[in-house]
Design an enzyme around this catalytic site. Structure first.
Site, PDB file in Angstrom:
ATOM      1  N   ASN A  28      15.152  47.311  88.201  1.00 36.08           N
ATOM      2  CA  ASN A  28      15.549  45.924  88.728  1.00 36.08           C
ATOM      3  C   ASN A  28      14.859  45.583  90.152  1.00 36.08           C
ATOM      4  O   ASN A  28      14.983  44.538  90.738  1.00 36.08           O
ATOM      5  CB  ASN A  28      16.959  45.802  88.838  1.00 36.08           C
ATOM      6  CG  ASN A  28      17.623  45.540  87.310  1.00 36.08           C
ATOM      7  OD1 ASN A  28      17.302  44.433  86.970  1.00 36.08           O
ATOM      8  ND2 ASN A  28      18.188  46.631  86.933  1.00 36.08           N
ATOM      9  N   THR A 107      19.763  52.309  86.453  1.00 36.46           N
ATOM     10  CA  THR A 107      21.126  52.487  86.276  1.00 36.46           C
ATOM     11  C   THR A 107      21.693  51.831  85.245  1.00 36.46           C
ATOM     12  O   THR A 107      21.802  50.390  85.039  1.00 36.46           O
ATOM     13  CB  THR A 107      21.894  52.067  87.634  1.00 36.46           C
ATOM     14  OG1 THR A 107      21.042  52.213  88.573  1.00 36.46           O
ATOM     15  CG2 THR A 107      23.110  52.971  87.648  1.00 36.46           C
ATOM     16  N   ASP A 148      24.034  56.036  89.937  1.00 38.79           N
ATOM     17  CA  ASP A 148      24.277  55.592  90.990  1.00 38.79           C
ATOM     18  C   ASP A 148      25.508  56.237  91.823  1.00 38.79           C
ATOM     19  O   ASP A 148      26.620  56.333  91.226  1.00 38.79           O
ATOM     20  CB  ASP A 148      24.902  54.123  91.031  1.00 38.79           C
ATOM     21  CG  ASP A 148      24.995  53.173  92.359  1.00 38.79           C
ATOM     22  OD1 ASP A 148      25.102  53.992  93.344  1.00 38.79           O
ATOM     23  OD2 ASP A 148      25.048  52.155  92.214  1.00 38.79           O
ATOM     24  N   GLY A 181      21.046  54.753  94.850  1.00 41.25           N
ATOM     25  CA  GLY A 181      22.164  54.109  95.269  1.00 41.25           C
ATOM     26  C   GLY A 181      22.187  54.381  96.537  1.00 41.25           C
ATOM     27  O   GLY A 181      21.577  55.021  97.446  1.00 41.25           O
ATOM     28  N   HIS A 208      16.908  61.008  94.956  1.00 36.65           N
ATOM     29  CA  HIS A 208      16.942  60.687  96.328  1.00 36.65           C
ATOM     30  C   HIS A 208      17.519  61.592  97.557  1.00 36.65           C
ATOM     31  O   HIS A 208      18.757  61.935  97.433  1.00 36.65           O
ATOM     32  CB  HIS A 208      17.754  59.077  96.437  1.00 36.65           C
ATOM     33  CG  HIS A 208      16.897  58.150  95.855  1.00 36.65           C
ATOM     34  ND1 HIS A 208      16.571  58.159  94.457  1.00 36.65           N
ATOM     35  CD2 HIS A 208      16.036  57.108  96.365  1.00 36.65           C
ATOM     36  CE1 HIS A 208      15.921  57.136  94.280  1.00 36.65           C
ATOM     37  NE2 HIS A 208      15.714  56.280  95.184  1.00 36.65           N
ATOM     38  N   GLU A 211      17.410  60.038 102.968  1.00 38.64           N
ATOM     39  CA  GLU A 211      16.871  58.734 103.086  1.00 38.64           C
ATOM     40  C   GLU A 211      17.222  58.240 104.236  1.00 38.64           C
ATOM     41  O   GLU A 211      16.716  57.296 104.772  1.00 38.64           O
ATOM     42  CB  GLU A 211      17.240  57.904 101.752  1.00 38.64           C
ATOM     43  CG  GLU A 211      16.497  56.683 101.759  1.00 38.64           C
ATOM     44  CD  GLU A 211      16.953  55.735 100.411  1.00 38.64           C
ATOM     45  OE1 GLU A 211      17.898  56.438  99.822  1.00 38.64           O
ATOM     46  OE2 GLU A 211      16.628  54.718 100.093  1.00 38.64           O
ATOM     47  N   ASP A 293       9.012  52.255  94.968  1.00 34.29           N
ATOM     48  CA  ASP A 293      10.257  52.102  94.978  1.00 34.29           C
ATOM     49  C   ASP A 293      10.687  50.708  94.432  1.00 34.29           C
ATOM     50  O   ASP A 293      11.298  50.950  93.284  1.00 34.29           O
ATOM     51  CB  ASP A 293      10.563  52.217  96.333  1.00 34.29           C
ATOM     52  CG  ASP A 293      12.112  52.630  96.578  1.00 34.29           C
ATOM     53  OD1 ASP A 293      12.554  53.131  95.632  1.00 34.29           O
ATOM     54  OD2 ASP A 293      12.410  52.633  97.735  1.00 34.29           O
TER      55      ASP A 293
END
Ligand code: IMP
Ligand code: ZN
Length: 354
Positions: A28, A107, A148, A181, A208, A211, A293
């Site tokens: 998305n 997700t 997430d 997330g 991830h 970050e 990303d």
């Protein structure tokens, strides 16, 4: 000046022609403005405007504001039909940008009003992948089911179970699990059990990590799994508040880093392109993979990210070629696909690198 540099049409032919591997792309977040336009037109009652779904030119947002943007996109993509269109468009766009191998992640979401379920969400993406294959696109696409972190351990466990089922039933399309997330919400320690279960089942882990600053404790825990790839890892090294022990673990296990320059600069976790941690890891000779990303949200594409890395850090075309080729080994593709990709790179090299 800065915003001109970011306009995709300024990307030189070499970077467009360069065969590329994309390993860190959230579905998305990858939705292009052309696709958003179609979605907005089909849902006029939402009153969503283009500029709410993309961060253009030299604009920056806090990481928090970036996560607001995803919420807007999720409102626009709420049915199987939307997911199908979005997934097909995104795959076609990556293929048009010279990406030969793509790992998409997303997700699973449900929506009571449209009848979308988490399973049909994933099923629809897998169907989009199959349709693109049937259409003869020159791109191999795999899928990572995303967890997430906001949703806590129970949802994580459910998601892992679903990912395991799809891994066994998707003819090799589902290869792994992502953890993503808002990094400021939730703690990795609550998700460790689910991640461990996924790993034991044979799902590859792309997590991830670090970050944002001050996540050393969490990163230490996650590295104990260890993951198969790290997303961002911006604050792992001691110069930015990380720790030698973290760097050592990453190096000892040779865990590739997925590095997304524009995402980090626009999301303000990195102050400028030249301060990006790509340099730190690249100079160590550590496996680094350039990724987008969220190409839609951050208005970029993979060719542009390679060009930005090259112009910022003075990489020769030869070095850029090597960077893109080395990404093949970092992918979660089965060995025969990796071999095929290596052959493709070898065959294309004399045409593109002159
Ligand atoms: P989706 O999973 O396909 O809906 O893609 C959007 C989602 O990806 C967001 O809601 C986040 O959970 C995740 N995401 C995208 N970019 C980032 C990032 O930079 N850090 C952490 N999570 C991200
Ligand atoms: Zn990401």
């Amino acid at each position: 000046h800065d915003s001109r540099k970011e306009m995709a049409q300024d990307v030189q032919t070499f970077y467009r022609e360069l065969p590329k591997v994309e390993l860190h792309a959230h579905l998305n977040g990858s939705v292009s403005s052309a696709t958003v336009e179609k979605l907005v037109a089909s849902k006029p009652h939402l009153n969503i405007h283009q500029n709410m779904t993309a961060i253009r030119g030299g604009q920056r947002r806090t990481l928090d504001e970036c996560f607001q943007v995803f919420k807007v996109i999720h409102q626009l993509v709420d049915s199987e039909e939307d997911v199908m269109m979005v997934a097909k468009d995104v795959i076609q766009e990556f293929a048009a940008d010279g990406v030969k191998y793509l790992e998409l992640r997303s997700t699973p979401r449900e929506d009571g009003k449209t009848g979308l379920t988490k399973r049909s969400y994933v099923q629809t993406i897998l169907e989009a992948i199959n349709q693109c294959k049937e259409d003869g696109l020159d791109i191999d696409v795999r899928f990572l089911v995303a967890v997430d972190r906001r949703n806590g351990p129970e949802v994580a466990m459910e998601t892992v179970k679903m990912a395991e089922d799809f891994m066994l039933s998707s003819d090799g399309a589902v290869v792994g699990l992502d953890l993503s997330g808002d990094p400021t919400v939730g703690h990795g320690k609550d998700l460790l059990l689910a991640l461990q279960k996924a790993k034991n089942a044979g799902l590859k882990l792309a997590l991830h990590m670090s970050e944002v600053p001050s996540q050393n404790e969490e990163s230490e825990l996650l590295l104990s799994l260890p993951p198969d790839r790290i997303g961002h890892g911006t604050f792992l090294h001691p110069e930015v508040g990380g720790a030698d022990s973290l760097v050592e673990k990453v190096r000892k296990n040779n865990i590739p880093l997925e590095l997304c320059l524009t995402s980090n600069v626009k999301g303000q976790t990195v102050p400028s392109y030249d301060k990006h941690h790509f340099l730190y890891w690249y100079q160590l000779g550590h496996p680094c993979v350039i990724c987008t990303d969220d190409k839609g949200v951050f208005c970029t594409d993979l060719s542009q990210e390679y060009q930005l890395a090259a112009s910022t850090f003075g990489l020769s075309n030869e070095a850029v070629w090597t960077l893109s080729q080395r990404a093949i080994a970092c992918s979660f593709a089965p060995q025969d696909i990796k071999n095929q990709l290596e052959q493709k790179w070898t065959k294309l090299r004399p045409q593109i690198l002159h």
